[in-house]
Design a protein around this motif. Structure first.
Motif, short mmCIF file in Angstrom:
data_model
loop_
_atom_site.label_atom_id
_atom_site.label_comp_id
_atom_site.label_asym_id
_atom_site.label_seq_id
_atom_site.Cartn_x
_atom_site.Cartn_y
_atom_site.Cartn_z
N ASN A 76 0.85 -1.19 0.00
CA ASN A 76 0.00 0.00 0.00
C ASN A 76 0.89 1.24 0.00
N PRO A 77 1.27 1.72 -1.19
CA PRO A 77 2.17 2.87 -1.28
C PRO A 77 1.63 4.12 -0.60
N SER A 78 0.31 4.29 -0.60
CA SER A 78 -0.27 5.48 0.04
C SER A 78 -0.01 5.47 1.55
N LEU A 79 -0.21 4.29 2.18
CA LEU A 79 0.06 4.18 3.61
C LEU A 79 1.56 4.24 3.89
N ALA A 80 2.35 3.70 2.97
CA ALA A 80 3.81 3.80 3.12
C ALA A 80 4.22 5.26 3.16
N PHE A 81 3.70 6.03 2.21
CA PHE A 81 3.99 7.47 2.14
C PHE A 81 3.58 8.16 3.44
N LEU A 82 2.40 7.83 3.94
CA LEU A 82 1.87 8.46 5.16
C LEU A 82 2.81 8.23 6.34
N TRP A 83 3.28 6.98 6.51
CA TRP A 83 4.14 6.68 7.66
C TRP A 83 5.55 7.22 7.48
N PHE A 84 6.04 7.24 6.23
CA PHE A 84 7.33 7.89 5.99
C PHE A 84 7.24 9.37 6.38
N ALA B 222 14.76 10.51 3.36
CA ALA B 222 15.27 10.04 2.07
C ALA B 222 14.21 9.24 1.33
N ASN B 223 13.48 8.39 2.06
CA ASN B 223 12.41 7.59 1.45
C ASN B 223 11.29 8.47 0.92
N LEU B 224 10.98 9.53 1.67
CA LEU B 224 9.92 10.45 1.26
C LEU B 224 10.33 11.17 -0.03
N GLY B 225 11.62 11.51 -0.12
CA GLY B 225 12.12 12.13 -1.34
C GLY B 225 11.93 11.22 -2.54
N ILE B 226 12.19 9.92 -2.36
CA ILE B 226 12.01 8.95 -3.45
C ILE B 226 10.54 8.84 -3.83
N CYS B 227 9.65 8.86 -2.81
CA CYS B 227 8.21 8.80 -3.09
C CYS B 227 7.79 9.98 -3.96
N TYR B 228 8.24 11.17 -3.62
CA TYR B 228 7.87 12.35 -4.40
C TYR B 228 8.51 12.31 -5.80
N MET B 229 9.73 11.81 -5.88
CA MET B 229 10.41 11.78 -7.18
C MET B 229 9.78 10.77 -8.12
N ALA B 230 9.35 9.62 -7.59
CA ALA B 230 8.81 8.55 -8.43
C ALA B 230 7.28 8.52 -8.45
N GLY B 231 6.64 9.35 -7.63
CA GLY B 231 5.18 9.32 -7.57
C GLY B 231 4.65 8.07 -6.91
N GLY C 230 2.75 6.53 -3.97
CA GLY C 230 1.84 6.85 -2.87
C GLY C 230 1.42 8.30 -2.82
N THR C 231 1.89 9.08 -3.77
CA THR C 231 1.56 10.51 -3.85
C THR C 231 1.84 10.98 -5.28
N GLU C 232 1.46 12.20 -5.59
CA GLU C 232 1.76 12.74 -6.92
C GLU C 232 3.24 13.10 -7.00
N LYS C 233 3.78 12.99 -8.22
CA LYS C 233 5.18 13.38 -8.43
C LYS C 233 5.33 14.87 -8.11
N ASN C 234 6.41 15.18 -7.44
CA ASN C 234 6.69 16.58 -7.11
C ASN C 234 8.19 16.70 -6.88
N THR C 235 8.91 17.09 -7.93
CA THR C 235 10.37 17.12 -7.84
C THR C 235 10.86 18.18 -6.85
N ALA C 236 10.10 19.25 -6.67
CA ALA C 236 10.50 20.29 -5.71
C ALA C 236 10.48 19.73 -4.29
N LEU C 237 9.42 18.97 -3.96
CA LEU C 237 9.35 18.37 -2.63
C LEU C 237 10.35 17.23 -2.48
N ALA C 238 10.61 16.51 -3.57
CA ALA C 238 11.64 15.47 -3.53
C ALA C 238 12.98 16.10 -3.18
N PHE C 239 13.30 17.21 -3.86
CA PHE C 239 14.55 17.93 -3.58
C PHE C 239 14.62 18.36 -2.12
#
Length: 328
Positions: A217-225, A238-247, A249-258
Motif C-alpha cells: 500500500n504505497p499510500s500508507l507507506a507514504f503516510l508513515w514515511f 530520504a524515502n519520502l524524497g524517493i516517493c515524491y520523485m517517483a510518484g 503513494g503521492t503525486e510526483k513533485n520534484t521540488a518536494l523530492a529535492f
C-alpha cells in the motif's frame, strides 16, 4: 495518605511520620493541594530518606540527578539510588543501571549496569527490561544472546514499551533470537509507530511499500514515511524524497523530492546526498548547479556510496576527453 488533605499530611510529617514526610514531598513536587515548591519537596524527601524510607531515597536521588530543589550532584544521586536499589526498589535499580551505563556519578561499568538492569527487569520494570535486552543484543556487560534479547524485548513490548516493540519487530523481520515472522514484525512496528516512535513509523512505511507482513500500500507507506520524516528521521526523509520523485503513494513533485533529499543529506545520509547531487546536476526540483552537484556527490562518495563514486569518475572522464590524469 492519598485520602488525607494537605494540612493533615503536613501535620503528620511534622510529627515525624516518614510516610507522611515522603507524601508531603510528593505534594510539594507536584503542587497537589499547595503550590509547587521543589526546595521544600527536596527537604522532606531528604528527611524521610535519611530515616530509611525507600521511596524518599529514590526521589532524593532523582532530585540530585536532575537538580530539582537542589544543585545537581550525580555522586549523591548515585548514593541515594544505591540505597533504594539495595532495598529492592525497581525504579532505583533501573536508574542505578543508567548511572553505571553513562558514567554519572561513577566510572562507567557495563557489567554493573547489566547487573542492576537485570534486578529491575526481573521485577517487571519495562524500561529495565528493554535495556537488559539491548545488553544481551550487543554483548554489553554480558555475553551476546539474541535469544535472551528477544525474550526481554518481548516482555517490555507486552507492557507497551515503544522502543522495545520496534526492536521486537526487527527481531521478527530478521530472525534474530526467533524465527522470521513478517506478520508479527508488521504488528509490532505498527504498535510502536502508533505511539509515535519515528524508527517504527519508518519501518512500518517500508512494510507497506515492500508488502512485508501486509498487503502493499504505497499510500500508507507514504503516510508513515511522512510521520517519521517530520520527526527528523533521516532515512524516512530520504524515502519520502524517493516517493515524491517517483510518484509512489503521492503525486510526483520534484521540488518536494529535492526538499526532503536535502533534509536527509544535511544529516549525513549518503544515498540522499547522492540523490541531492543528481537533483542539482539534472535540474530536478531546483536550478542546475554543477558545483553543488559535485559537492554532494563527493560527500556521498566519501561515505563509500559506490554510485556516487562512479558518477564522480564519469564527471572526471567527461572533463578530461584526452585521458589526462586528474593531477595534470
Amino acid at each position: 495518605m492519598e485520602q488525607l488533605s494537605f494540612t493533615q499530611v503536613k501535620k503528620l510529617a511534622e510529627q515525624g511520620d516518614i510516610h507522611a514526610q515522603t507524601a508531603l514531598g510528593i505534594r510539594y513536587l507536584e503542587g497537589s493541594g499547595t503550590e509547587q515548591n521543589p526546595e521544600l519537596s527536596f527537604r522532606w524527601f531528604k528527611q524521610a530518606a535519611e530515616q530509611g524510607n525507600v521511596e524518599a531515597q529514590f526521589f532524593l536521588g532523582a532530585g540530585y540527578m536532575e537538580g530539582i530543589g537542589t544543585e545537581k550532584n550525580p555522586v549523591l544521586a548515585l548514593l541515594w539510588f544505591q540505597k533504594a536499589a539495595e532495598q529492592g526498589d525497581a525504579a532505583a535499580q533501573r536508574n542505578l543501571g543508567f548511572c553505571y551505563m553513562q558514567g554519572n556519578g561513577t566510572e562507567k561499568s557495563m557489567v554493573r549496569a547489566f547487573f542492576w538492569f537485570k534486578k529491575a527487569a526481573e521485577q517487571g520494570n519495562a524500561t529495565a527490561q528493554y535495556n537488559l535486552a539491548l545488553c544481551y543484543l550487543q554483548g554489553n556487560g554480558t555475553k551476546k544472546s539474541p535469544t535472551l534479547a528477544f525474550q526481554w524485548f518481548q516482555k517490555a513490548a507486552n507492557q507497551d514499551h515503544v522502543r522495545a516493540a520496534c526492536h521486537l519487530g526487527f527481531c521478527y523481520m530478521q530472525g534474530d533470537g526467533t524465527e522470521k515472522n513478517p506478520s508479527l514484525a508488521f504488528r509490532y512496528f505498527k504498535q510502536s509507530a502508533e505511539q509515535g516512535y519515528a524508527q517504527a513509523q519508518r519501518s512500518l512505511g517500508l512494510c507497506y511499500m515492500e508488502s512485508i507482513g501486509t498487503e502493499k500500500n504505497p499510500s500508507l507507506a507514504f503516510l508513515w514515511f511522512q510521520k517519521a520524516a517530520d520527526q527528523g528521521d533521516d532515512q524516512a526523509q530520504a524515502n519520502l524524497g524517493i516517493c515524491y520523485m517517483a510518484g509512489l503513494g503521492t503525486e510526483k513533485n520534484t521540488a518536494l523530492a529535492f526538499l526532503w533529499f536535502k533534509k536527509a543529506a544535511e544529516q549525513g545520509h549518503a544515498i540522499a546526498q547522492y540523490n541531492l547531487g543528481i537533483c542539482y546536476m539534472e535540474e530536478l526540483g531546483t536550478a542546475k548547479n554543477s558545483l553543488e552537484a559535485e559537492r554532494w556527490l563527493r560527500k556521498a562518495a566519501e561515505q563509500g556510496y559506490m554510485k556516487a563514486q562512479a558518477k564522480l569518475e564519469a564527471i572526471n572522464q567527461t572533463l578530461q576527453p584526452f585521458g589526462l590524469p586528474s593531477s595534470f
